[in-house]
Scaffold this motif. Sequence first.
Motif, PDB file in Angstrom:
ATOM      1  N   CYS A  16      42.180  50.562  45.546  1.00 56.49           N
ATOM      2  CA  CYS A  16      43.393  50.976  46.125  1.00 56.49           C
ATOM      3  C   CYS A  16      44.574  50.804  45.078  1.00 56.49           C
ATOM      4  O   CYS A  16      45.784  51.451  44.997  1.00 56.49           O
ATOM      5  N   ALA A  17      44.436  49.693  44.448  1.00 56.65           N
ATOM      6  CA  ALA A  17      45.309  49.282  43.160  1.00 56.65           C
ATOM      7  C   ALA A  17      45.528  50.523  42.013  1.00 56.65           C
ATOM      8  O   ALA A  17      46.723  50.895  41.762  1.00 56.65           O
ATOM      9  N   VAL A  18      44.518  50.706  41.862  1.00 54.47           N
ATOM     10  CA  VAL A  18      44.477  51.988  40.649  1.00 54.47           C
ATOM     11  C   VAL A  18      44.898  53.210  41.405  1.00 54.47           C
ATOM     12  O   VAL A  18      45.471  54.120  40.660  1.00 54.47           O
ATOM     13  N   ASP A  83      39.644  36.581  33.030  1.00 61.25           N
ATOM     14  CA  ASP A  83      41.016  36.815  33.080  1.00 61.25           C
ATOM     15  C   ASP A  83      41.442  38.182  32.607  1.00 61.25           C
ATOM     16  O   ASP A  83      41.012  38.552  31.455  1.00 61.25           O
ATOM     17  N   GLY A  84      42.288  38.987  33.246  1.00 68.92           N
ATOM     18  CA  GLY A  84      42.763  40.150  32.858  1.00 68.92           C
ATOM     19  C   GLY A  84      41.660  41.294  32.933  1.00 68.92           C
ATOM     20  O   GLY A  84      41.942  42.525  32.633  1.00 68.92           O
ATOM     21  N   ALA A  85      40.485  41.106  33.616  1.00 67.47           N
ATOM     22  CA  ALA A  85      39.488  42.238  33.757  1.00 67.47           C
ATOM     23  C   ALA A  85      39.928  43.393  34.498  1.00 67.47           C
ATOM     24  O   ALA A  85      39.702  44.439  34.079  1.00 67.47           O
ATOM     25  N   GLU A  86      40.860  43.078  35.643  1.00 65.19           N
ATOM     26  CA  GLU A  86      41.170  44.082  36.345  1.00 65.19           C
ATOM     27  C   GLU A  86      42.006  45.133  35.569  1.00 65.19           C
ATOM     28  O   GLU A  86      41.900  46.104  35.985  1.00 65.19           O
ATOM     29  N   THR A  87      42.881  44.406  34.934  1.00 66.21           N
ATOM     30  CA  THR A  87      43.744  45.374  33.727  1.00 66.21           C
ATOM     31  C   THR A  87      43.025  46.132  32.894  1.00 66.21           C
ATOM     32  O   THR A  87      43.295  47.453  32.560  1.00 66.21           O
ATOM     33  N   VAL A  88      42.100  45.733  32.261  1.00 69.71           N
ATOM     34  CA  VAL A  88      41.232  46.296  31.277  1.00 69.71           C
ATOM     35  C   VAL A  88      40.281  47.343  32.097  1.00 69.71           C
ATOM     36  O   VAL A  88      40.141  48.673  31.609  1.00 69.71           O
ATOM     37  N   LEU A  89      40.005  47.210  33.199  1.00 67.08           N
ATOM     38  CA  LEU A  89      39.289  48.098  34.059  1.00 67.08           C
ATOM     39  C   LEU A  89      40.268  49.307  34.181  1.00 67.08           C
ATOM     40  O   LEU A  89      39.833  50.432  34.107  1.00 67.08           O
ATOM     41  N   LEU A  90      41.370  49.100  34.751  1.00 67.25           N
ATOM     42  CA  LEU A  90      42.442  50.279  34.916  1.00 67.25           C
ATOM     43  C   LEU A  90      42.623  50.812  33.448  1.00 67.25           C
ATOM     44  O   LEU A  90      42.634  52.337  33.809  1.00 67.25           O
TER      45      LEU A  90
END
Length: 255
Positions: A16-18, A83-90
């Motif tokens: 949902c964030a994406v 750490d930061g995995a969600e942003t790299v996935l984005l």
Amino acid sequence: MLQTVLYDGSFDGWLCAVFDVYDYKFGNAEIVTEARFRGNLFGAAHTVRNDARHSARVWKGLEAKLSGDALKDVYRTFLSEADGAETVLLQYVQHVFAHTTSVETDFSHPAVLYVTQMGRKVWREQHRMEAFVRFQRTGDGLYYGFIEPDHDVLPLIAPHFTSRYADQRWLIYDGRRRYGLYYDGERTETVELRFDEAVGGGRAASPVYDPSEELYQQAWKQYFKSVNIPARKNSKLHLQHLPRRYWKYLTEKQG
């Protein structure tokens, strides 16, 4: 300006964030869990509202662009909790959607390389947990296993244990994340538990052992000792297949 997007920590929440990054046209964004967010010096953060339609739309979009193995790497990378995995996935998703052809082997892109390597790392731990979990039988017939993996692999190992141990009740508890998988003989569910120090935070079920459990453990240790041939011992190879950090799960390595 960097836009911080907050979500609830779930995979659906991340999807949902994406969706919101695209819907609100955030050009430069980072995705952070609400629990980890420590404030923003440059304005208010955007908080995601979970919507099953939004998460499904993003996932269907990825299914149309990625192979099954690449989709698994996306999910495993999310479960890495790095750490930061969600942003790299984005960034990975943005790279995927920006091209009409497949980019999942475009290792020149840092996000693609990261997701591929992290997916493999989590996959290795998943399979080690499937191999190394040891159960202890409690007095009421429940088989109990304790783990503290580096990554949140419980969702990944659930199908393996549900299939392999379908004829008995069992609980696998993740002491680091304080939740577990419980199989009641029919289905597997996630459960949240809080152990006190009487059972070492859940590390051992010895206070509620079945009386025969200690005998079984001693028999298993003796069997392991008997099949170990000193003349053929190869410690370096042994550690490659069985890293020392996993020994705490193995009955044969205790004492």
